[in-house]
Design an enzyme around this catalytic site. Structure first.
Site, PDB file in Angstrom:
ATOM      1  N   GLU A  87      -7.749   4.762  11.434  1.00  0.00           N
ATOM      2  CA  GLU A  87      -8.106   5.493  12.651  1.00  0.00           C
ATOM      3  C   GLU A  87      -7.353   6.817  12.732  1.00  0.00           C
ATOM      4  O   GLU A  87      -7.923   7.857  13.091  1.00  0.00           O
ATOM      5  CB  GLU A  87      -7.804   4.650  13.892  1.00  0.00           C
ATOM      6  CG  GLU A  87      -8.660   3.418  14.054  1.00  0.00           C
ATOM      7  CD  GLU A  87      -8.096   2.191  13.348  1.00  0.00           C
ATOM      8  OE1 GLU A  87      -8.510   1.081  13.704  1.00  0.00           O
ATOM      9  OE2 GLU A  87      -7.244   2.347  12.452  1.00  0.00           O
TER      10      GLU A  87
ATOM     11  N   LYS B  83     -12.649   2.931   2.979  1.00  0.00           N
ATOM     12  CA  LYS B  83     -11.477   2.419   2.259  1.00  0.00           C
ATOM     13  C   LYS B  83     -11.939   1.187   1.475  1.00  0.00           C
ATOM     14  O   LYS B  83     -11.741   0.049   1.893  1.00  0.00           O
ATOM     15  CB  LYS B  83     -10.354   2.071   3.236  1.00  0.00           C
ATOM     16  CG  LYS B  83      -9.036   1.692   2.587  1.00  0.00           C
ATOM     17  CD  LYS B  83      -7.970   1.406   3.648  1.00  0.00           C
ATOM     18  CE  LYS B  83      -6.637   1.047   3.004  1.00  0.00           C
ATOM     19  NZ  LYS B  83      -5.586   0.752   4.019  1.00  0.00           N
TER      20      LYS B  83
ATOM     21  N   GLU C   2       0.811  -1.218   0.000  1.00  0.00           N
ATOM     22  CA  GLU C   2       0.000   0.000   0.000  1.00  0.00           C
ATOM     23  C   GLU C   2       0.844   1.268   0.000  1.00  0.00           C
ATOM     24  O   GLU C   2       0.294   2.369   0.003  1.00  0.00           O
ATOM     25  CB  GLU C   2      -0.913   0.012   1.230  1.00  0.00           C
ATOM     26  CG  GLU C   2      -1.914  -1.122   1.276  1.00  0.00           C
ATOM     27  CD  GLU C   2      -2.774  -1.098   2.536  1.00  0.00           C
ATOM     28  OE1 GLU C   2      -4.000  -0.961   2.409  1.00  0.00           O
ATOM     29  OE2 GLU C   2      -2.202  -1.197   3.645  1.00  0.00           O
TER      30      GLU C   2
ATOM     31  N   TYR D  79     -18.778  24.940   3.657  1.00  0.00           N
ATOM     32  CA  TYR D  79     -18.561  23.505   3.466  1.00  0.00           C
ATOM     33  C   TYR D  79     -17.676  23.206   2.270  1.00  0.00           C
ATOM     34  O   TYR D  79     -17.106  22.110   2.182  1.00  0.00           O
ATOM     35  CB  TYR D  79     -19.891  22.754   3.365  1.00  0.00           C
ATOM     36  CG  TYR D  79     -20.920  23.329   2.425  1.00  0.00           C
ATOM     37  CD1 TYR D  79     -20.851  23.088   1.062  1.00  0.00           C
ATOM     38  CD2 TYR D  79     -21.968  24.098   2.910  1.00  0.00           C
ATOM     39  CE1 TYR D  79     -21.800  23.606   0.204  1.00  0.00           C
ATOM     40  CE2 TYR D  79     -22.932  24.614   2.052  1.00  0.00           C
ATOM     41  CZ  TYR D  79     -22.842  24.371   0.703  1.00  0.00           C
ATOM     42  OH  TYR D  79     -23.776  24.886  -0.155  1.00  0.00           O
TER      43      TYR D  79
END
Length: 432
Positions: free
Chosen positions: A101, A126, A49, A81
């Protein structure tokens, strides 16, 4: 829509152990929801990755009080936004994280930079995670509040929050290439000179420099760069707080890494302080290779050193040395004459073996601008694609610091308590 709406209750219901408390504290606030914000980045634990970006998407709900905006119909009174979405993309495209996380937390902290936002829920998807089973998606949902943001800001190592007993020097680098760069930098210097926390402020010549761009990046206007050396008893964290306050005051936006900006203020060096904290690395990890910092600094102090090395010699050998267009010594007092040609740069003390293409070499470029300096368009490659930047090096964090150290943050002493926590709202703001 308030937190008591069914959709909002469902949204918070998945945050085990915190939903009741959060609902109580955010009762009566309104929310904005953004879904499917897409970006690509390099994040993950596995070696496979680490070499190519993969897809991520974010669903976001943020809570704030919209009543003032509803009354005024003024965008300045509400959460923009579009800026929030740009921040999310910048985090995903930015520094790599091993765990989702951590990446989700970085997104939440970036969103909470806007003081209007009371809390934010981030769901990070993901969909192409590396697993040996068939699946549709992997996602994490986190909820963070202003209390979490304050704790994040306050969690600095002791050496960054410690105030010295006597004033010490620190080096700040200033840069701008949007709006009115000259006017902005003059206002920043005036603000530093007027702040009572600084006993002494020294200012370098102003350098006009070609922007340092990633391959394939779209062209940008030239930068104006200067270095300021200040003496104070402020902690390194407070100097970072000031840097971000000045950027925010002058309309700094951060849509992506290395974007053009109205103002950039970096803490380069603080005497006696070293740090590997990701929010403030000292000395600045890339200052030793940046001519737009080194050249003005060497003019301010020809004997300056950075990590034991001569700043003047580092300036002569910096890879972006040819990007220095010219230096302007009296830039705080005089304006350039529109018809004058670009002057030759004065010489920098370098070793006899210095290359001919030092930062002092005269740039030969046609098409002069209104200041009589070479046009920036003539020196930049043409490209339309916005760069995707993955930075695996430790970076000075861009989160605004609203932190004021408490008495427990550093060893108690009468000398430290004499200097109150700086209130940067006293610094002069931009004139309109």
């Amino acid at each position: 829509m308030t937190l008591h709406d069914a959709s909002m209750s469902n949204s918070l219901g998945g945050i085990s152990g915190r939903s009741v408390d959060v609902v109580d504290r955010l009762d009566g606030l309104d929310s904005i929801t953004l879904r499917g914000i897409f970006a690509r980045g390099i994040h993950g634990v596995l070696e496979s990755e680490h070499h190519a970006p993969q897809d991520f998407s974010v669903d976001l709900t943020l809570w704030f009080d919209s009543r003032r905006a509803a009354s005024s119909d003024d965008v300045a009174h509400t959460v923009d936004y579009s800026v929030v979405a740009e921040k999310i993309v910048a985090v995903i495209e930015g520094k790599s994280a091993s765990l989702i996380e951590r990446l989700a937390t970085h997104i939440a902290m970036s969103v909470l930079e806007d003081s209007l936002i009371a809390a934010v829920q981030v769901t990070l998807h993901k969909p192409h995670a590396c697993m040996d089973v068939q699946f549709e998606d992997v996602a994490i949902s986190i909820l963070r509040t202003r209390e979490d943001f304050a704790a994040h800001l306050a969690d600095f190592p002791a050496n960054l929050t410690l105030r010295p007993e006597q004033a010490r020097p620190a080096v700040l680098a200033l840069g701008a290439n949007l709006g009115n760069p000259l006017g902005t930098l003059r206002e920043v210097v005036a603000a530093l000179q007027s702040a009572p926390e600084f006993e002494r402020v020294e200012v370098s010549p102003l350098a006009r420099t070609r922007p340092v761009l990633q391959p394939g990046a779209a062209p940008q206007p030239d930068y104006y760069n200067a270095v300021v050396r200040v003496w104070s008893r402020l902690s390194a964290a407070e100097l970072l707080d000031l840097a971000h306050h000045l950027e925010d005051t002058h309309g700094r936006e951060r849509p992506y890494h290395w974007a053009a900006r109205t103002l950039d203020v970096d803490v380069i060096d603080v005497e006696g302080v070293t740090s590997e904290d990701s929010r403030l690395v000292l000395p600045h990890p890339r200052a030793a290779t940046r001519a737009f910092v080194l050249v003005p600094w060497s003019r301010l102090d020809p004997h300056a050193t950075l990590e034991g090395r001569s700043v003047s010699k580092l300036a002569a050998w910096a890879q972006d040395a040819n990007g220095i267009v010219n230096l302007w010594t009296d830039w705080l007092a005089t304006d350039p004459e529109p018809e004058q040609t670009a002057p030759n740069l004065p010489s920098v003390p370098v070793s006899p073996a210095a290359p001919d293409d030092s930062p002092l070499a005269e740039t030969q470029v046609g098409d002069y601008d209104a200041f009589g300096l070479p046009s920036w368009q003539a020196a930049l490659p043409q490209a339309e694609a916005r760069p995707r930047v993955v930075d695996n090096d430790t970076e000075i964090d861009i989160i605004r610091q609203d932190y004021s150290p408490s008495a427990g943050d550093s060893p108690s002493s009468s000398s430290q308590s004499e200097l109150p926590a700086p209130q940067w709202q006293r610094v002069r703001t931009r004139r309109h």
